[in-house]
Write a protein that holds these residues in place. Structure first.
Motif, PDB file in Angstrom:
ATOM      1  N   LEU A 350       0.821  -1.212   0.000  1.00  0.00           N
ATOM      2  CA  LEU A 350       0.000   0.000   0.000  1.00  0.00           C
ATOM      3  C   LEU A 350       0.857   1.267   0.000  1.00  0.00           C
ATOM      4  CD1 LEU A 350      -2.925   0.783  -0.039  1.00  0.00           C
ATOM      5  CD2 LEU A 350      -2.915   0.838   2.447  1.00  0.00           C
ATOM      6  N   SER A 351       2.038   1.186   0.639  1.00  0.00           N
ATOM      7  CA  SER A 351       2.862   2.392   0.739  1.00  0.00           C
ATOM      8  C   SER A 351       3.379   2.854  -0.625  1.00  0.00           C
ATOM      9  CB  SER A 351       4.038   2.148   1.686  1.00  0.00           C
ATOM     10  OG  SER A 351       4.758   1.019   1.260  1.00  0.00           O
ATOM     11  N   THR A 352       3.286   1.989  -1.641  1.00  0.00           N
ATOM     12  CA  THR A 352       3.745   2.444  -2.953  1.00  0.00           C
ATOM     13  C   THR A 352       2.713   3.366  -3.607  1.00  0.00           C
ATOM     14  OG1 THR A 352       2.810   0.489  -4.026  1.00  0.00           O
ATOM     15  CG2 THR A 352       5.131   0.381  -3.421  1.00  0.00           C
ATOM     16  N   ALA A 353       1.580   3.588  -2.911  1.00  0.00           N
ATOM     17  CA  ALA A 353       0.625   4.578  -3.415  1.00  0.00           C
ATOM     18  C   ALA A 353       1.058   5.988  -3.032  1.00  0.00           C
ATOM     19  CB  ALA A 353      -0.765   4.279  -2.874  1.00  0.00           C
ATOM     20  N   ASP A 354       2.082   6.104  -2.189  1.00  0.00           N
ATOM     21  CA  ASP A 354       2.580   7.421  -1.779  1.00  0.00           C
ATOM     22  C   ASP A 354       3.140   8.167  -2.987  1.00  0.00           C
ATOM     23  OD1 ASP A 354       1.896   6.682   0.707  1.00  0.00           O
ATOM     24  OD2 ASP A 354       3.947   6.317   1.438  1.00  0.00           O
ATOM     25  N   PRO A 355       3.166   9.521  -2.869  1.00  0.00           N
ATOM     26  CA  PRO A 355       3.716  10.276  -3.998  1.00  0.00           C
ATOM     27  C   PRO A 355       5.214  10.029  -4.178  1.00  0.00           C
ATOM     28  CG  PRO A 355       3.110  11.733  -2.185  1.00  0.00           C
ATOM     29  CD  PRO A 355       2.599  10.375  -1.831  1.00  0.00           C
ATOM     30  N   GLY A 359       6.998  13.268  -8.897  1.00  0.00           N
ATOM     31  CA  GLY A 359       5.593  13.399  -9.272  1.00  0.00           C
ATOM     32  C   GLY A 359       5.011  12.025  -9.520  1.00  0.00           C
ATOM     33  N   GLY A 360       3.677  11.930  -9.460  1.00  0.00           N
ATOM     34  CA  GLY A 360       3.024  10.621  -9.620  1.00  0.00           C
ATOM     35  C   GLY A 360       3.193   9.800  -8.348  1.00  0.00           C
ATOM     36  N   ARG A 361       2.772   8.525  -8.402  1.00  0.00           N
ATOM     37  CA  ARG A 361       2.907   7.673  -7.220  1.00  0.00           C
ATOM     38  C   ARG A 361       4.161   6.825  -7.351  1.00  0.00           C
ATOM     39  NH1 ARG A 361      -2.297   4.156  -7.434  1.00  0.00           N
ATOM     40  NH2 ARG A 361      -1.448   3.889  -9.525  1.00  0.00           N
ATOM     41  N   LEU A 362       4.621   6.314  -6.214  1.00  0.00           N
ATOM     42  CA  LEU A 362       5.818   5.461  -6.241  1.00  0.00           C
ATOM     43  C   LEU A 362       5.600   4.252  -7.152  1.00  0.00           C
ATOM     44  CD1 LEU A 362       6.909   5.506  -2.511  1.00  0.00           C
ATOM     45  CD2 LEU A 362       8.318   6.207  -4.456  1.00  0.00           C
ATOM     46  N   ILE A 363       4.378   3.692  -7.096  1.00  0.00           N
ATOM     47  CA  ILE A 363       4.156   2.479  -7.887  1.00  0.00           C
ATOM     48  C   ILE A 363       4.268   2.779  -9.383  1.00  0.00           C
ATOM     49  CG2 ILE A 363       1.628   2.663  -7.977  1.00  0.00           C
ATOM     50  CD1 ILE A 363       1.706  -0.477  -7.692  1.00  0.00           C
ATOM     51  N   ASP A 364       3.850   4.001  -9.787  1.00  0.00           N
ATOM     52  CA  ASP A 364       3.976   4.335 -11.210  1.00  0.00           C
ATOM     53  C   ASP A 364       5.446   4.397 -11.609  1.00  0.00           C
ATOM     54  OD1 ASP A 364       1.219   4.501 -11.380  1.00  0.00           O
ATOM     55  OD2 ASP A 364       1.234   6.586 -10.690  1.00  0.00           O
ATOM     56  N   ALA A 420      -2.190  -3.011  -8.496  1.00  0.00           N
ATOM     57  CA  ALA A 420      -2.654  -1.876  -7.698  1.00  0.00           C
ATOM     58  C   ALA A 420      -2.022  -1.994  -6.315  1.00  0.00           C
ATOM     59  CB  ALA A 420      -4.168  -1.907  -7.594  1.00  0.00           C
ATOM     60  N   PRO A 421      -1.673  -0.883  -5.685  1.00  0.00           N
ATOM     61  CA  PRO A 421      -1.052  -0.960  -4.361  1.00  0.00           C
ATOM     62  C   PRO A 421      -2.003  -1.574  -3.351  1.00  0.00           C
ATOM     63  CG  PRO A 421      -0.881   1.263  -5.277  1.00  0.00           C
ATOM     64  CD  PRO A 421      -1.819   0.509  -6.144  1.00  0.00           C
ATOM     65  N   GLY A 422      -1.469  -2.381  -2.430  1.00  0.00           N
ATOM     66  CA  GLY A 422      -2.286  -2.976  -1.371  1.00  0.00           C
ATOM     67  C   GLY A 422      -1.427  -3.897  -0.535  1.00  0.00           C
ATOM     68  N   GLY A 423      -1.797  -4.058   0.761  1.00  0.00           N
ATOM     69  CA  GLY A 423      -1.064  -4.980   1.622  1.00  0.00           C
ATOM     70  C   GLY A 423       0.250  -4.409   2.118  1.00  0.00           C
ATOM     71  N   SER A 424       1.079  -5.310   2.675  1.00  0.00           N
ATOM     72  CA  SER A 424       2.332  -4.884   3.295  1.00  0.00           C
ATOM     73  C   SER A 424       3.510  -5.538   2.592  1.00  0.00           C
ATOM     74  CB  SER A 424       2.350  -5.272   4.773  1.00  0.00           C
ATOM     75  OG  SER A 424       1.150  -4.913   5.393  1.00  0.00           O
ATOM     76  N   THR A 425       4.686  -5.328   3.185  1.00  0.00           N
ATOM     77  CA  THR A 425       5.937  -5.739   2.550  1.00  0.00           C
ATOM     78  C   THR A 425       6.656  -6.761   3.427  1.00  0.00           C
ATOM     79  OG1 THR A 425       6.097  -3.419   1.909  1.00  0.00           O
ATOM     80  CG2 THR A 425       8.007  -4.803   1.452  1.00  0.00           C
ATOM     81  N   VAL A 447      15.432  -6.056  -6.396  1.00  0.00           N
ATOM     82  CA  VAL A 447      14.275  -5.760  -5.555  1.00  0.00           C
ATOM     83  C   VAL A 447      13.912  -4.307  -5.721  1.00  0.00           C
ATOM     84  CG1 VAL A 447      13.324  -5.853  -3.266  1.00  0.00           C
ATOM     85  CG2 VAL A 447      15.158  -7.361  -3.871  1.00  0.00           C
ATOM     86  N   LEU A 448      12.709  -4.077  -6.193  1.00  0.00           N
ATOM     87  CA  LEU A 448      12.234  -2.723  -6.394  1.00  0.00           C
ATOM     88  C   LEU A 448      11.259  -2.438  -5.274  1.00  0.00           C
ATOM     89  CD1 LEU A 448      12.585  -0.538  -8.471  1.00  0.00           C
ATOM     90  CD2 LEU A 448      10.786  -1.554  -9.810  1.00  0.00           C
ATOM     91  N   THR A 449      11.700  -1.716  -4.243  1.00  0.00           N
ATOM     92  CA  THR A 449      10.823  -1.504  -3.088  1.00  0.00           C
ATOM     93  C   THR A 449      10.969  -0.067  -2.621  1.00  0.00           C
ATOM     94  OG1 THR A 449      10.435  -2.106  -0.786  1.00  0.00           O
ATOM     95  CG2 THR A 449      12.620  -2.542  -1.637  1.00  0.00           C
ATOM     96  N   ASP A 450       9.991   0.371  -1.815  1.00  0.00           N
ATOM     97  CA  ASP A 450      10.048   1.750  -1.350  1.00  0.00           C
ATOM     98  C   ASP A 450      10.783   1.868  -0.028  1.00  0.00           C
ATOM     99  OD1 ASP A 450       8.182   0.408   0.071  1.00  0.00           O
ATOM    100  OD2 ASP A 450       6.689   2.019   0.088  1.00  0.00           O
TER     101      ASP A 450
END
Lengths: 526, 270
Positions: A350-355, A359-364, A420-425, A447-450
């Motif tokens: 879910l945290s990859t929905a952060d900006p 610009g944009g979200r981390l997941i993008d 879509a972002p969701g859950g934990s890491t 590993v691509l992680t925030d």
């Protein structure tokens, strides 16, 4: 429970009959409880023989059941309609059908008799209906049977009178009808409620009869566990189709790994609308340079593609002056060693929905990186797989294949778009799972992680970091390197605690990403 | 350099056994008449090489076979300079010899060779029909009898190994597969010297192993493997141990698959 044992059961059905069905494992009945029999339908096979043991020799009952059910699947033809048959006739039609498919199976696979026969224990003597049926079952399978009972002898004579009729499923219906009638006239009582199919490897016949008329189905009540599970709203035990793997987890407080602690389930990827990523001409240039630089020329070799001119001139000089020339006369064009396989592991918590910083979200941003890597590495002949992961506690870590090793790169775009972002890491479990997906030998996990691992059931922030670090260490022992890719420069520090500072790269700009792909293409990351 | 005598060793003098499964022999003969280079595709041990041996016997052409591998370079095919007391001397490679003197040149498992090595065959496989020897400056026109044949196994997917499109499109192709069960039994019976019923049972074991590909086996048992098992049986070994030795044990190290294969083998022992 043995995963190998479950795989063996599925493989057995495939090897014997080239059939496949999810095989659900049901626990053994309680001591003193009614015996249970396997059951099959169009969707699955249930074996109430308990967990699959590791050794094949300990699993003969399941083997016999699968061989028998496979014979139904291979030689049966649809379900019987019970119509106005009495329960005893239904039981006998089923019994003859069992014998018919087994007889046909034995024509092609005569060795199955050795598998089935030891379970037929009925001896001449008792004359209750179930006893007579068990004796008849044995007499129809055992060529050495000499059961003196008139009913058994008649059944046997009628069954073997015309083996060419076995291929007709109507044969079971006709013969079963007739023998059921005989048994009825013998005034031997038959209770359909207490009747249990014998021997134990045979199915409960529920798969042989049309279901809308439940009273016609000869089988006993549904398996006890079934109703209980439905009442409790519990999912039925997953068959082999839903693959669940358990991994140990490192607990830094006790400095010990907890075995089988985290469960990782693979999910089928969804697909979404694809989008195009703007081509990067500079990346293309990097890629073509890398492809060219795959060759190196090694001089003064014993054997090679061409004469090494300098060495040849020297040698001719030596020969003419009557001396022994150096035999290393050739130049060899050599390719770099084959590139190691790369698995890109994307955190979609879910945290990859952060900006994101740009610009944009981390997941993008993460997906942009994934698009680029998927576009680039296969062009360098680097084997690539891509997996996304998320978690919701240690029992529910989910991994989704975006691109398996054999998938074409094109397939990934739609699957990436559907993330879509969701859950934990729960990074450690994901890393162990990813490590298991790499072919043996050296490999690379990106590993691509925030940043920080976290999960809903963990309150100690150091716990999952320590576990992920331990997972990296273990993987390194197997020759697998884990590179942490940070989308923002600020995340580097958190990642460095997991995969060490040397193995972390920030790819927040395109040039950084190009450089990373170049490094991987040259095999220079180790 | 002497010509024909060099290649007479490569002539096949007695008829190799080959059981046609369709019209592949006629098709191949027509392709040879048109000098159309050919690809023989198909799984390991299904009879590609035997077919070509048979055809080269039938067409009375020598057969030069080159087993391709990833360290094979262009000079291994076309030839190289060697050094002797008088200076350098050119030594033809097997492909050049076949081109010069009119043999069928067979590149076995061609995808194992590096694609830059295979580019050497391009001028041979189009209208030019010639082999330029870059290193000696010679251009060798192909002998009228020369034909290039390559084989490969499409199922055998060592990550992204495939022929280049520019190579593929120069060839005609025949696809081979395991023969139908009764035909395969006939072949096994002939080659191994076992009776028809034993051969049929061996073919059933083969079918079981091929079905196991869906459960993770890399490739099912080849006809060749079944023949090996059959020869052991003809030599007095029991059915199950012969199948274990020649089929199940070489095929896989996965215990689940090996157990399943063992059950399929046991099911064939009366």
């Amino acid at each position: 429970m043995s995963r190998g044992g479950e795989r063996r059961r599925a493989a057995l059905l495939r090897a014997l009959w080239n059939r496949t069905r999810p095989i659900a494992t049901w626990p053994l009945p309680e001591p003193g409880g009614p015996p249970q029999r396997p059951r099959f339908d169009d969707d699955e096979i249930r074996l109430p023989h308990g967990a699959a043991p590791v050794r094949a020799a300990d699993d003969r009952l399941a083997e016999a059941s699968l061989a028998h059910i496979g014979a139904h699947l291979a030689f049966g033809s649809g379900r019987f309609a019970a119509g106005s048959l009495r329960p005893v006739q239904v039981a006998l039609v089923s019994l003859i059908e069992d014998a018919r498919v087994e007889a046909l199976a034995l024509r092609e696979r005569p060795g199955l008799r050795r598998l089935w026969l030891p379970f037929h224990a009925a001896e001449p003597g008792a004359r209750t209906a179930p006893d007579l049926m068990a004796r008849l079952s044995r007499a129809l399978l055992d060529p050495g049977s000499d059961d003196p009972d008139a009913f058994v002898a008649k059944g046997r004579a009628l069954f073997f009178a015309d083996p060419s009729a076995w291929t007709d499923p109507g044969f079971s219906r006709r013969l079963g009808d007739r023998l059921g009638n005989d048994l009825g006239q013998m005034r031997v009582p038959f209770s359909p409620r207490s009747y249990i199919v014998e021997p134990a490897y045979r199915d409960d016949h529920a798969g042989l009869w049309e279901q809308p008329e439940p009273e016609a189905a000869s089988g006993p009540e549904r398996l006890p566990g079934d109703a209980a599970a439905r009442a409790a709203g519990v999912d039925p035990p997953p068959g082999p189709a839903a693959s669940l793997r358990r991994y140990p987890e490192w607990d830094h407080r006790i400095r010990c790994a907890r075995p089988d602690w985290a469960s990782v389930r693979e999910e089928e990827p969804a697909t979404g609308p694809t989008r195009s990523v703007a081509p990067d001409p500079r990346l293309d240039r990097t890629l073509s340079l890398l492809r060219l630089s795959r060759m190196t020329r090694r001089r003064r070799q014993l054997d090679g593609d061409e004469l090494d001119l300098a060495a040849a001139v020297d040698a001719v000089g030596l020969i003419r002056s009557g001396r022994q020339p150096e035999p290393r006369l050739y130049a060899r064009i050599q390719r770099r060693p084959a590139p190691v396989p790369v698995l890109l592991l994307i955190d979609v918590s879910l945290s990859t929905a952060d900006p994101a910083p740009g610009g944009g979200r981390l997941i993008d941003a993460a997906l942009d990186v994934a698009y680029t890597v998927i576009g680039a590495l296969p062009r360098l002949q680097v084997p690539l797989a891509v997996m996304a992961f998320r978690s919701a506690g240690r029992h529910d870590v989910r991994a989704t294949w975006i691109k398996r090793w054999s998938d074409a790169p094109g397939i990934a775009a739609g699957r990436l778009a559907a993330l879509a972002p969701g859950g934990s890491t729960r990074l450690g479990a994901a890393l162990r799972h990813a490590g298991g997906m790499l072919p043996p030998g050296p490999g690379l996990i990106l590993v691509l992680t925030d940043g920080e691992p976290s999960d809903i059931d963990i309150h100690d922030p150091a716990y999952l970091v320590a576990d992920a670090r331990e997972a990296c260490r273990r993987l390194a022992g197997d020759g697998v390197t884990v590179l942490g890719l940070a989308l923002a420069h600020a995340q580097i520090e958190a990642l460095a605690r997991i995969c060490t500072a040397r193995r972390c790269v920030s790819i927040h700009t395109l040039s950084r990403l190009r450089a990373l792909i170049g490094t991987i293409g040259r095999g220079a990351w180790s | 350099m002497s010509g024909r005598p060099l290649l007479t060793d490569y002539l096949i003098r007695t008829e190799p056994y080959y059981r046609p499964v369709g019209d592949e022999a006629a098709l191949f003969a027509a392709a040879y008449a048109a000098r159309l280079p050919m690809i023989l595709k198909g799984p390991t041990g299904c009879g590609k090489t035997r077919f070509l041996e048979h055809m080269s016997w039938r067409l009375r052409r020598p057969l030069v076979t080159i087993a391709c591998h990833e360290d094979m370079s262009a000079p291994d095919l076309v030839g190289r300079w060697l050094l002797d007391a008088g200076g350098t001397v050119w030594h033809d490679g097997p492909l050049t010899r076949a081109v010069r003197f009119g043999a069928i040149c067979y590149l076995d498992e061609v995808v194992e060779a590096r694609s830059d090595t295979l580019v050497a065959i391009h001028p041979l496989t189009d209208a030019r029909r010639m082999l330029p020897l870059e290193r000696s400056g010679e251009v060798v026109p192909a002998h009228p009898d020369f034909l290039l044949v390559v084989s490969y196994n499409p199922g055998y997917q060592a990550l992204q190994k495939d022929l280049k499109e520019s190579t593929k499109q120069r060839f005609g192709a025949l696809a081979f597969t395991y023969p139908a069960p009764d035909l395969e039994a006939e072949i096994v019976a002939h080659e191994a010297g076992v009776d028809a019923s034993c051969a049929t049972r061996l073919v059933q074991v083969g079918a079981a192993s091929r079905a196991l590909v869906a459960e993770g086996l890399t490739e099912g048992a080849s006809t060749r493997m079944l023949i090996h098992a059959g020869r052991l049986i003809a030599g007095g070994i029991g059915f199950a141990p012969a199948c274990a030795l020649a089929v199940a044990t070489p095929l896989t190290d996965d215990p689940a698959l090996r157990d399943a294969l063992a059950a399929a083998i046991a099911a064939q022992v009366p």
